[in-house]
Design a protein around this motif. Structure first.
Motif, PDB file in Angstrom:
ATOM      1  N   THR A  17     -35.805 -16.347 -31.098  1.00  0.00           N
ATOM      2  CA  THR A  17     -36.250 -14.953 -31.149  1.00  0.00           C
ATOM      3  C   THR A  17     -36.501 -14.515 -32.591  1.00  0.00           C
ATOM      4  O   THR A  17     -37.568 -14.021 -32.910  1.00  0.00           O
ATOM      5  N   ILE A  18     -35.504 -14.696 -33.446  1.00  0.00           N
ATOM      6  CA  ILE A  18     -35.668 -14.408 -34.871  1.00  0.00           C
ATOM      7  C   ILE A  18     -36.138 -15.668 -35.601  1.00  0.00           C
ATOM      8  O   ILE A  18     -36.962 -15.598 -36.500  1.00  0.00           O
ATOM      9  N   VAL A  19     -35.595 -16.804 -35.192  1.00  0.00           N
ATOM     10  CA  VAL A  19     -35.988 -18.098 -35.771  1.00  0.00           C
ATOM     11  C   VAL A  19     -36.394 -19.050 -34.653  1.00  0.00           C
ATOM     12  O   VAL A  19     -36.033 -18.856 -33.491  1.00  0.00           O
ATOM     13  N   GLU A  20     -37.153 -20.077 -35.015  1.00  0.00           N
ATOM     14  CA  GLU A  20     -37.538 -21.095 -34.043  1.00  0.00           C
ATOM     15  C   GLU A  20     -36.299 -21.851 -33.567  1.00  0.00           C
ATOM     16  O   GLU A  20     -35.315 -21.973 -34.296  1.00  0.00           O
TER      17      GLU A  20
ATOM     18  N   PRO B  97     -42.686 -15.548 -37.423  1.00  0.00           N
ATOM     19  CA  PRO B  97     -43.432 -14.571 -38.228  1.00  0.00           C
ATOM     20  C   PRO B  97     -43.199 -13.124 -37.793  1.00  0.00           C
ATOM     21  O   PRO B  97     -43.264 -12.799 -36.618  1.00  0.00           O
ATOM     22  N   PHE B  98     -42.887 -12.310 -38.771  1.00  0.00           N
ATOM     23  CA  PHE B  98     -42.709 -10.861 -38.655  1.00  0.00           C
ATOM     24  C   PHE B  98     -41.421 -10.433 -37.941  1.00  0.00           C
ATOM     25  O   PHE B  98     -41.202  -9.240 -37.755  1.00  0.00           O
ATOM     26  N   ALA B  99     -40.553 -11.372 -37.563  1.00  0.00           N
ATOM     27  CA  ALA B  99     -39.318 -10.997 -36.868  1.00  0.00           C
ATOM     28  C   ALA B  99     -38.430 -10.120 -37.743  1.00  0.00           C
ATOM     29  O   ALA B  99     -38.067  -9.005 -37.357  1.00  0.00           O
ATOM     30  N   ILE B 100     -38.068 -10.606 -38.913  1.00  0.00           N
ATOM     31  CA  ILE B 100     -37.167  -9.857 -39.802  1.00  0.00           C
ATOM     32  C   ILE B 100     -37.827  -8.552 -40.250  1.00  0.00           C
ATOM     33  O   ILE B 100     -37.195  -7.494 -40.237  1.00  0.00           O
ATOM     34  N   ALA B 101     -39.090  -8.606 -40.628  1.00  0.00           N
ATOM     35  CA  ALA B 101     -39.786  -7.395 -41.085  1.00  0.00           C
ATOM     36  C   ALA B 101     -39.819  -6.337 -39.986  1.00  0.00           C
ATOM     37  O   ALA B 101     -39.605  -5.151 -40.254  1.00  0.00           O
ATOM     38  N   THR B 102     -40.067  -6.761 -38.750  1.00  0.00           N
ATOM     39  CA  THR B 102     -40.106  -5.806 -37.636  1.00  0.00           C
ATOM     40  C   THR B 102     -38.727  -5.211 -37.388  1.00  0.00           C
ATOM     41  O   THR B 102     -38.596  -3.997 -37.190  1.00  0.00           O
ATOM     42  N   LEU B 103     -37.704  -6.041 -37.423  1.00  0.00           N
ATOM     43  CA  LEU B 103     -36.346  -5.544 -37.195  1.00  0.00           C
ATOM     44  C   LEU B 103     -35.921  -4.582 -38.308  1.00  0.00           C
ATOM     45  O   LEU B 103     -35.283  -3.558 -38.037  1.00  0.00           O
ATOM     46  N   ARG B 104     -36.294  -4.880 -39.542  1.00  0.00           N
ATOM     47  CA  ARG B 104     -35.983  -3.955 -40.640  1.00  0.00           C
ATOM     48  C   ARG B 104     -36.722  -2.628 -40.458  1.00  0.00           C
ATOM     49  O   ARG B 104     -36.168  -1.560 -40.739  1.00  0.00           O
TER      50      ARG B 104
END
Length: 141
Positions: free
Chosen positions: A10-13, A24-31
């Motif tokens: 979900t956040i990482v492969e 891609p964009f997981a951490i940025a979206t969560l932030r």
């Protein structure tokens, strides 16, 4: 809202027990969701050292969770079954094992930010017509 987020897939492969590449964009979206005052809970099968590594991976990228595998920050560990709950209480669960899989993080953000269902997202963004028949009728009908 309280949003529970899975880690692997979900956040990482998926590379469990190793940590995979960031999706891609997981951490940025969560932030971004955090900046909009949503409470994020890391909800993972990981425990012990593996869980600490996942938390540190996110922390190194500027993402701190409200709680980790619990409903509240630093929930007291109690060995009694009645007080230890592995299913956290959340308004939304983001997990790659959802029916239909994990949507693109842009779709996830748009749905949460606008408080849309997936069907509403399809209507608003892709102009799809609303289905009048139920899902089960479409499958078995």
């Amino acid at each position: 809202m309280i949003i529970a987020v899975d880690f692997d897939g979900t956040i990482v492969e998926h590379c469990y027990p190793r940590i995979g590449k960031e999706i891609p964009f997981a951490i940025a979206t969560l932030r971004l969701l955090q900046a909009e005052r949503h409470l994020l809970i890391l909800w993972s099968v990981r425990e012990g050292k593996l869980l600490e590594e996942a938390v540190e991976f996110c922390r190194d990228r500027g993402l701190e969770f409200y709680a980790v595998n619990s409903n509240v920050p630093k929930e007291e560990e109690d060995n009694s079954i009645s007080s230890h709950c592995r299913k956290v209480n959340a308004d939304i669960y983001i997990d790659d094992r959802n029916v239909g899989g994990l949507h693109d993080w842009g779709v996830i953000y748009e749905m949460i930010h606008n408080k849309w269902s997936y069907e509403r997202y399809l209507q608003e963004v892709h102009g799809e017509k609303e289905q009048k028949t139920s899902f089960l009728k479409r499958i078995f009908g």
